[in-house]
Design a protein around this motif. Structure first.
Motif, PDB file in Angstrom:
ATOM      1  N   ALA A  61       0.836  -1.205   0.000  1.00 54.02           N
ATOM      2  CA  ALA A  61       0.000   0.000   0.000  1.00 54.02           C
ATOM      3  C   ALA A  61       0.870   1.254   0.000  1.00 54.02           C
ATOM      4  O   ALA A  61       0.575   2.234  -0.703  1.00 54.02           O
ATOM      5  N   ILE A  62       1.947   1.214   0.769  1.00 53.52           N
ATOM      6  CA  ILE A  62       2.857   2.366   0.823  1.00 53.52           C
ATOM      7  C   ILE A  62       3.539   2.554  -0.532  1.00 53.52           C
ATOM      8  O   ILE A  62       3.630   3.674  -1.047  1.00 53.52           O
ATOM      9  N   ILE A  63       4.017   1.467  -1.124  1.00 58.43           N
ATOM     10  CA  ILE A  63       4.675   1.569  -2.427  1.00 58.43           C
ATOM     11  C   ILE A  63       3.688   2.077  -3.477  1.00 58.43           C
ATOM     12  O   ILE A  63       4.042   2.906  -4.326  1.00 58.43           O
ATOM     13  N   SER A  64       2.446   1.635  -3.407  1.00 51.13           N
ATOM     14  CA  SER A  64       1.429   2.148  -4.327  1.00 51.13           C
ATOM     15  C   SER A  64       1.195   3.644  -4.109  1.00 51.13           C
ATOM     16  O   SER A  64       0.996   4.390  -5.074  1.00 51.13           O
ATOM     17  N   GLU A  77      11.306  11.150 -17.628  1.00 48.94           N
ATOM     18  CA  GLU A  77      11.894   9.809 -17.628  1.00 48.94           C
ATOM     19  C   GLU A  77      12.105   9.277 -16.210  1.00 48.94           C
ATOM     20  O   GLU A  77      11.939   8.078 -15.967  1.00 48.94           O
ATOM     21  N   ILE A  78      12.454  10.154 -15.297  1.00 53.20           N
ATOM     22  CA  ILE A  78      12.666   9.718 -13.915  1.00 53.20           C
ATOM     23  C   ILE A  78      11.371   9.154 -13.341  1.00 53.20           C
ATOM     24  O   ILE A  78      11.367   8.088 -12.727  1.00 53.20           O
ATOM     25  N   PHE A  83       8.039   4.711 -11.635  1.00 54.40           N
ATOM     26  CA  PHE A  83       6.751   4.042 -11.740  1.00 54.40           C
ATOM     27  C   PHE A  83       6.960   2.552 -12.024  1.00 54.40           C
ATOM     28  O   PHE A  83       6.369   1.689 -11.365  1.00 54.40           O
ATOM     29  N   ALA A  84       7.814   2.260 -13.002  1.00 55.31           N
ATOM     30  CA  ALA A  84       8.101   0.869 -13.356  1.00 55.31           C
ATOM     31  C   ALA A  84       8.794   0.140 -12.207  1.00 55.31           C
ATOM     32  O   ALA A  84       8.503  -1.031 -11.935  1.00 55.31           O
ATOM     33  N   LEU A  85       9.686   0.820 -11.519  1.00 54.22           N
ATOM     34  CA  LEU A  85      10.404   0.193 -10.404  1.00 54.22           C
ATOM     35  C   LEU A  85       9.457  -0.108  -9.244  1.00 54.22           C
ATOM     36  O   LEU A  85       9.532  -1.189  -8.645  1.00 54.22           O
TER      37      LEU A  85
END
Length: 142
Positions: A61-64, A77-78, A83-85
């Protein structure tokens, strides 16, 4: 841990959040994710599967939340890479939970520690520039 210490820690975090600037909020989120992953590793070791599931769910939940806080327009790009990471991290945590894998959790911790380390090194002057840019944007553009 006694109730008093738990209450103190809870109030301390709430107080910190109440006066935190956006940079500090992200730091606190990252720290919370790291703490929950450490707990998840301990729960796996003790075969406490309910505890492990709760800790991994909180971490995800935190990462989201970190992922949704990205400014995809301004970040370029960053932001795309982060987002992908973050997506990769959540996928790894799903696998870690299913496989009871402390090493997969550690892999995500290492990635997040690298991001947090870079985040922690952002100079105050650069943070202030970012805040000024955000406040100068037209309403609804952010």
């Amino acid at each position: 841990m006694s109730y008093g210490i738990k209450a103190y820690k809870s109030v301390g975090v709430k107080d910190d959040l109440a006066v935190a600037d956006p940079h500090r909020v992200i730091q606190l989120l990252m720290q919370g994710a790291l703490e929950n992953m450490a707990k998840a590793k301990g729960f796996i070791e003790r075969k406490d599967f309910a505890g492990k599931s709760a800790a991994i769910s909180k971490t995800m939940a935190i990462i989201s939340a970190l992922q949704s806080s990205l400014d995809m327009k301004a970040g370029g790009e960053i932001s795309d890479n982060l987002f992908a990471l973050y997506d990769f991290m959540n996928n790894q945590l799903i696998v870690a939970s299913r496989e009871q894998s402390q090493s997969k959790i550690q892999e995500v911790m290492d990635l997040l520690l690298t991001i947090k380390s870079a985040w922690d090194q952002i100079p105050v002057a650069d943070r202030e520039k970012g805040y000024a840019m955000r406040s100068a944007m037209p309403q609804g553009a952010a």
